[in-house]
Design a protein around this motif. Sequence first.
Motif, PDB file in Angstrom:
ATOM      1  N   GLU A 147       0.829  -1.200   0.000  1.00 47.05           N
ATOM      2  CA  GLU A 147       0.000   0.000   0.000  1.00 47.05           C
ATOM      3  C   GLU A 147       0.859   1.242   0.000  1.00 47.05           C
ATOM      4  O   GLU A 147       2.032   1.202   0.359  1.00 47.05           O
ATOM      5  N   LYS A 148       0.246   2.336  -0.448  1.00 51.36           N
ATOM      6  CA  LYS A 148       0.903   3.636  -0.383  1.00 51.36           C
ATOM      7  C   LYS A 148      -0.162   4.696  -0.181  1.00 51.36           C
ATOM      8  O   LYS A 148      -1.304   4.543  -0.623  1.00 51.36           O
ATOM      9  N   THR A 149       0.223   5.760   0.510  1.00 48.69           N
ATOM     10  CA  THR A 149      -0.667   6.901   0.696  1.00 48.69           C
ATOM     11  C   THR A 149       0.087   8.166   0.336  1.00 48.69           C
ATOM     12  O   THR A 149       1.315   8.219   0.409  1.00 48.69           O
ATOM     13  N   GLY A 150      -0.670   9.178  -0.064  1.00 49.60           N
ATOM     14  CA  GLY A 150      -0.086  10.463  -0.441  1.00 49.60           C
ATOM     15  C   GLY A 150       0.194  10.511  -1.929  1.00 49.60           C
ATOM     16  O   GLY A 150       0.157   9.511  -2.627  1.00 49.60           O
ATOM     17  N   GLY A 151       0.446  11.701  -2.424  1.00 44.22           N
ATOM     18  CA  GLY A 151       0.693  11.860  -3.856  1.00 44.22           C
ATOM     19  C   GLY A 151      -0.594  11.908  -4.648  1.00 44.22           C
ATOM     20  O   GLY A 151      -1.657  12.226  -4.117  1.00 44.22           O
ATOM     21  N   LYS A 152      -0.524  11.559  -5.938  1.00 43.78           N
ATOM     22  CA  LYS A 152      -1.695  11.627  -6.821  1.00 43.78           C
ATOM     23  C   LYS A 152      -2.814  10.709  -6.386  1.00 43.78           C
ATOM     24  O   LYS A 152      -3.977  11.047  -6.477  1.00 43.78           O
ATOM     25  N   ARG A 153      -2.458   9.499  -5.956  1.00 44.73           N
ATOM     26  CA  ARG A 153      -3.514   8.559  -5.558  1.00 44.73           C
ATOM     27  C   ARG A 153      -2.966   7.574  -4.543  1.00 44.73           C
ATOM     28  O   ARG A 153      -1.795   7.229  -4.550  1.00 44.73           O
ATOM     29  N   ASP A 154      -3.859   7.109  -3.694  1.00 44.28           N
ATOM     30  CA  ASP A 154      -3.516   6.073  -2.736  1.00 44.28           C
ATOM     31  C   ASP A 154      -3.682   4.719  -3.412  1.00 44.28           C
ATOM     32  O   ASP A 154      -4.381   4.586  -4.413  1.00 44.28           O
ATOM     33  N   PHE A 155      -3.017   3.721  -2.846  1.00 47.49           N
ATOM     34  CA  PHE A 155      -3.099   2.365  -3.389  1.00 47.49           C
ATOM     35  C   PHE A 155      -3.100   1.400  -2.215  1.00 47.49           C
ATOM     36  O   PHE A 155      -2.354   1.573  -1.262  1.00 47.49           O
ATOM     37  N   LYS A 156      -3.946   0.386  -2.299  1.00 46.86           N
ATOM     38  CA  LYS A 156      -3.931  -0.685  -1.299  1.00 46.86           C
ATOM     39  C   LYS A 156      -4.252  -1.984  -2.019  1.00 46.86           C
ATOM     40  O   LYS A 156      -5.280  -2.103  -2.668  1.00 46.86           O
ATOM     41  N   ARG A 157      -3.332  -2.939  -1.909  1.00 48.03           N
ATOM     42  CA  ARG A 157      -3.523  -4.237  -2.546  1.00 48.03           C
ATOM     43  C   ARG A 157      -4.606  -5.008  -1.799  1.00 48.03           C
ATOM     44  O   ARG A 157      -4.635  -5.035  -0.592  1.00 48.03           O
ATOM     45  N   ALA A 158      -5.480  -5.640  -2.575  1.00 47.62           N
ATOM     46  CA  ALA A 158      -6.596  -6.398  -1.973  1.00 47.62           C
ATOM     47  C   ALA A 158      -6.084  -7.656  -1.303  1.00 47.62           C
ATOM     48  O   ALA A 158      -5.088  -8.216  -1.647  1.00 47.62           O
TER      49      ALA A 158
END
Length: 158
Positions: A147-158
Motif C-alpha cells: 500500500e501507499k498513501t499520499g501523492g496523486k492517488r492512494d493504493f492498497k492491494r486487496a
Amino acid sequence: MSGFSHLDDQGNASMVDVGAKQATRRTATARSIVALPPEVLAKFTEDDIQTKKGSVFQTAIISGIMAAKKTGELIPLCHPIGMDNCQVTIRLNEQQELVIDCTASITAKTGIEMEALVGASVAALTVYDMCKALSHDIVIKETKLIEKTGGKRDFKRA
C-alpha cells in the motif's frame, strides 16, 4: 508521448520535475516473501535464525533500512530523498515462509514507495546471504507494493 513519467517528449529518460509540487505526507509498505528449505527452517528458534554470521533477522532489518536510505543512489531516475521513518519487520507465515515488510514514510514532494520496495528486497537478499551456507535452495518468491498513501492517488492491494 508515452504516458510514462520518466520519459521526455522525445522518449528519452528524464527525471520528473517535482519543483512545483506541494509537499504532502507519504507512506508506503512493500513486502518480500522468502521460501526457506527445511535445513534453514530447522535453525529457526525464538523468532530468529542464528548463524555463524549472527542474527539473520536483525542483520536483514538493518540492511533493509540502510538500503531504503540509499534508494536514490541505486535507482537511476529516483529522487534522492530523506525519510521520516523506516521500519522492517520479519515473521514466519503459515506456509513457513518469511514475510518481510518494509514501511517508509516522509513528508515530501515525491513518493516513498521505491524506498519501501528497495528496503524489502535488500532485506530478503540479506536473508539469502546469511543462510546460503546452510542451503542454496532459498527462493525469494516475490516483492510487491502492499500500500501507499499520499501523492496523486492512494493504493492498497486487496
